[in-house]
Design a protein around this motif. Structure first.
Motif, PDB file in Angstrom:
ATOM      1  N   PHE A 110       0.850  -1.187   0.000  1.00 41.67           N
ATOM      2  CA  PHE A 110       0.000   0.000   0.000  1.00 41.67           C
ATOM      3  C   PHE A 110       0.885   1.236   0.000  1.00 41.67           C
ATOM      4  N   LEU A 111       0.297   2.341  -0.453  1.00 41.33           N
ATOM      5  CA  LEU A 111       1.062   3.586  -0.592  1.00 41.33           C
ATOM      6  C   LEU A 111       1.227   4.280   0.746  1.00 41.33           C
ATOM      7  N   ARG A 112       2.462   4.661   1.004  1.00 41.23           N
ATOM      8  CA  ARG A 112       2.779   5.430   2.209  1.00 41.23           C
ATOM      9  C   ARG A 112       3.885   6.417   1.846  1.00 41.23           C
ATOM     10  N   SER A 113       3.707   7.655   2.262  1.00 42.07           N
ATOM     11  CA  SER A 113       4.731   8.694   2.082  1.00 42.07           C
ATOM     12  C   SER A 113       5.165   8.890   0.633  1.00 42.07           C
ATOM     13  N   PRO A 114       4.223   9.181  -0.271  1.00 45.07           N
ATOM     14  CA  PRO A 114       4.644   9.465  -1.649  1.00 45.07           C
ATOM     15  C   PRO A 114       5.571  10.672  -1.696  1.00 45.07           C
ATOM     16  N   VAL A 115       6.610  10.568  -2.532  1.00 45.65           N
ATOM     17  CA  VAL A 115       7.593  11.648  -2.615  1.00 45.65           C
ATOM     18  C   VAL A 115       7.752  12.170  -4.034  1.00 45.65           C
ATOM     19  N   GLY A 139      -1.344  16.740  -4.948  1.00 47.44           N
ATOM     20  CA  GLY A 139      -2.120  15.667  -4.338  1.00 47.44           C
ATOM     21  C   GLY A 139      -1.281  14.858  -3.364  1.00 47.44           C
ATOM     22  N   ALA A 140      -0.036  14.584  -3.722  1.00 42.14           N
ATOM     23  CA  ALA A 140       0.862  13.823  -2.847  1.00 42.14           C
ATOM     24  C   ALA A 140       1.141  14.588  -1.556  1.00 42.14           C
ATOM     25  N   ARG A 141       1.320  15.892  -1.675  1.00 45.89           N
ATOM     26  CA  ARG A 141       1.564  16.684  -0.470  1.00 45.89           C
ATOM     27  C   ARG A 141       0.359  16.635   0.464  1.00 45.89           C
ATOM     28  N   LEU A 142      -0.840  16.803  -0.091  1.00 48.67           N
ATOM     29  CA  LEU A 142      -2.047  16.749   0.723  1.00 48.67           C
ATOM     30  C   LEU A 142      -2.221  15.366   1.354  1.00 48.67           C
ATOM     31  N   TYR A 143      -1.943  14.330   0.578  1.00 48.33           N
ATOM     32  CA  TYR A 143      -2.021  12.957   1.082  1.00 48.33           C
ATOM     33  C   TYR A 143      -1.110  12.793   2.297  1.00 48.33           C
ATOM     34  N   ASN A 144       0.126  13.262   2.186  1.00 52.30           N
ATOM     35  CA  ASN A 144       1.073  13.141   3.293  1.00 52.30           C
ATOM     36  C   ASN A 144       0.621  13.936   4.510  1.00 52.30           C
ATOM     37  N   ASN A 149       2.284  12.805   7.933  1.00 54.03           N
ATOM     38  CA  ASN A 149       3.647  12.471   7.555  1.00 54.03           C
ATOM     39  C   ASN A 149       4.142  13.418   6.458  1.00 54.03           C
ATOM     40  N   PRO A 150       4.239  14.709   6.753  1.00 56.93           N
ATOM     41  CA  PRO A 150       4.696  15.651   5.723  1.00 56.93           C
ATOM     42  C   PRO A 150       6.091  15.290   5.245  1.00 56.93           C
ATOM     43  N   GLU A 170       8.161  22.908  -3.108  1.00 55.19           N
ATOM     44  CA  GLU A 170       8.421  23.147  -1.691  1.00 55.19           C
ATOM     45  C   GLU A 170       7.664  24.390  -1.278  1.00 55.19           C
ATOM     46  N   GLY A 171       6.772  24.244  -0.308  1.00 58.98           N
ATOM     47  CA  GLY A 171       5.909  25.352   0.067  1.00 58.98           C
ATOM     48  C   GLY A 171       5.027  25.725  -1.113  1.00 58.98           C
TER      49      GLY A 171
END
Length: 202
Positions: A110-115, A139-144, A149-150, A170-171
């Motif tokens: 499963f997906l965790r901490s997409p970068v 979307g990945a930032r919001l997911y984290n 887990n930012p 970034e930001g």
């Protein structure tokens, strides 16, 4: 609306982001010699992918093997997801399927901490894929953030398999690399990807 519907301008306006063209975004990232698996696959897969010259062939014969071989080279320390439903916030258009997502977590079930989000360029048009890629990065930032887990900086790439172009979020700032890397610059591409999944991306 879905990730694939966004233009670059629409993403910038909707999420109030600032775009900066960077002459050499990964200039300080060292090249990494591809491992034996990738060195063995590429001479066979590259001519075949270019001869077939469809998005499916490029995805299956260039992008996916490169990412899988890099994962093996780095001791399966990160995960690769292909074609998964990545619906994060449909109301904002952060929905749909992502071509590839990389995570710094080794967990593959499963997906965790997409970068990083990697988008296949349609009709080999790298520029046209930037909006889709950036939307997936948002979307990945919001997911984290929702997972508590930012991940700090997030990265993206638009690729035809043989050409790669990278972004950094970034930001509210987006750095768009002015460089395009060709598959013949493989040690640089591998170095950039390794720096991203290893946590050392700029």
């Amino acid at each position: 609306m879905a990730y694939s519907d966004f233009t670059l301008r629409q993403v910038l306006e909707r999420f109030q982001l600032t775009l900066t063209d960077v002459a050499d975004l990964f200039g300080d990232v060292a090249e990494v010699e591809p491992g034996p698996l990738l060195r063995a696959l590429l001479p066979e897969f590259l001519p075949l992918a270019l001869a077939i010259n469809t998005e499916k062939a490029r995805s299956e014969l260039l992008i996916a093997p490169l990412l899988a071989a890099l994962r093996a080279q780095l001791g399966h320390s990160f995960s690769v997801f292909s074609g998964i439903d990545f619906t994060v916030d449909p109301a904002q258009g952060l929905a749909g399927y992502c071509d590839f997502i990389l995570s710094r977590s080794p967990e593959q079930q499963f997906l965790r901490s997409p970068v990083a989000a990697i988008v296949e360029a349609k009709n080999e048009n790298i520029k046209a894929g930037l909006g889709q890629c950036l939307a997936a990065m948002v979307g990945a930032r919001l997911y984290n953030e929702r997972e508590g887990n930012p991940a700090g900086a997030l990265f993206g790439a638009v690729t035809s398999g043989s050409l790669w172009r990278f972004l950094r979020l970034e930001g509210t700032n987006i750095g768009l690399d002015e460089q395009e890397y060709h598959i013949h610059q493989l040690p640089k591409i591998v170095g950039i990807l390794a720096s991203i999944v290893g946590g050392g991306g700029l």
